[in-house]
Design a protein around this motif. Structure first.
Motif, PDB file in Angstrom:
ATOM      1  N   ALA A 134      -0.314   6.487  -6.755  1.00 29.14           N
ATOM      2  CA  ALA A 134      -1.658   7.309  -6.589  1.00 29.14           C
ATOM      3  C   ALA A 134      -1.119   8.803  -6.779  1.00 29.14           C
ATOM      4  CB  ALA A 134      -2.286   7.052  -5.415  1.00 29.14           C
TER       5      ALA A 134
ATOM      6  N   ALA B 293       1.752   1.541  -3.506  1.00 29.62           N
ATOM      7  CA  ALA B 293       0.590   2.166  -4.103  1.00 29.62           C
ATOM      8  C   ALA B 293       0.252   3.657  -3.949  1.00 29.62           C
ATOM      9  CB  ALA B 293      -0.563   1.328  -3.952  1.00 29.62           C
ATOM     10  N   ALA B 294       0.794   4.059  -2.775  1.00 27.81           N
ATOM     11  CA  ALA B 294       0.722   5.605  -2.436  1.00 27.81           C
ATOM     12  C   ALA B 294       1.239   6.384  -3.321  1.00 27.81           C
ATOM     13  CB  ALA B 294       0.716   5.808  -1.063  1.00 27.81           C
TER      14      ALA B 294
ATOM     15  N   VAL C 106       0.828  -1.236  -0.024  1.00 27.17           N
ATOM     16  CA  VAL C 106       0.159   0.057  -0.006  1.00 27.17           C
ATOM     17  C   VAL C 106       0.788   1.218  -0.062  1.00 27.17           C
ATOM     18  CG1 VAL C 106      -1.614   1.320   1.370  1.00 27.17           C
ATOM     19  CG2 VAL C 106      -2.089  -1.028   1.012  1.00 27.17           C
ATOM     20  N   SER C 107       2.033   1.228   0.859  1.00 27.28           N
ATOM     21  CA  SER C 107       2.900   2.332   0.818  1.00 27.28           C
ATOM     22  C   SER C 107       3.457   2.826  -0.835  1.00 27.28           C
ATOM     23  CB  SER C 107       4.090   2.405   1.756  1.00 27.28           C
ATOM     24  OG  SER C 107       4.914   1.323   1.444  1.00 27.28           O
TER      25      SER C 107
ATOM     26  N   THR D 192      -5.584  10.290  -4.211  1.00 27.35           N
ATOM     27  CA  THR D 192      -5.301   9.719  -2.860  1.00 27.35           C
ATOM     28  C   THR D 192      -5.315   8.182  -3.104  1.00 27.35           C
ATOM     29  OG1 THR D 192      -7.645   9.241  -2.060  1.00 27.35           O
ATOM     30  CG2 THR D 192      -6.653  11.500  -1.562  1.00 27.35           C
ATOM     31  N   THR D 193      -4.506   7.352  -2.208  1.00 24.74           N
ATOM     32  CA  THR D 193      -4.608   5.993  -2.147  1.00 24.74           C
ATOM     33  C   THR D 193      -5.881   5.510  -2.325  1.00 24.74           C
ATOM     34  OG1 THR D 193      -2.243   6.173  -0.945  1.00 24.74           O
ATOM     35  CG2 THR D 193      -3.361   4.077  -1.086  1.00 24.74           C
TER      36      THR D 193
END
Length: 92
Positions: free
Chosen positions: A60, A56-57, A53-54, A66-67
């Motif tokens: 984004a 992916a952020a 996710v970090s 935003t994520t």
């Protein structure tokens, strides 16, 4: 991604501040899953997911979302389908 189990008591990441720690009896808690206990395998997966996710952020941010927005849109059905050259599409 580099997730490590340290001394069988902690799961850490070099790409995310999230981590997990043992609470005994083979159960673990994850920093972003309050009130929930998981297995070691789940704890490792949770920390790996935090790394994902970090990353992916960053993507984004590059596309101006935003994520949460990017994940929402990416999981939605595509607005249109494209044919892949050389691949026959099955008819139903």
């Amino acid at each position: 991604m580099s997730v490590q189990v340290v001394n069988r008591v902690r799961v850490i990441s070099d790409r995310s501040g999230h981590n997990a720690r043992t609470v005994g009896d083979g159960r673990w808690v994850v920093s972003y899953l309050p009130g929930r206990t998981v297995s070691l395998e789940q704890a490792v997966a949770a920390v790996q997911f935090a790394e994902f996710v970090s990353e992916a952020a960053e993507f984004a941010r590059l596309i101006g979302l935003t994520t949460r927005e990017a994940v929402y849109y990416a999981l939605a059905d595509p607005l249109w389908r494209t044919e892949t050259p050389g691949v026959a599409r099955r008819r139903r």
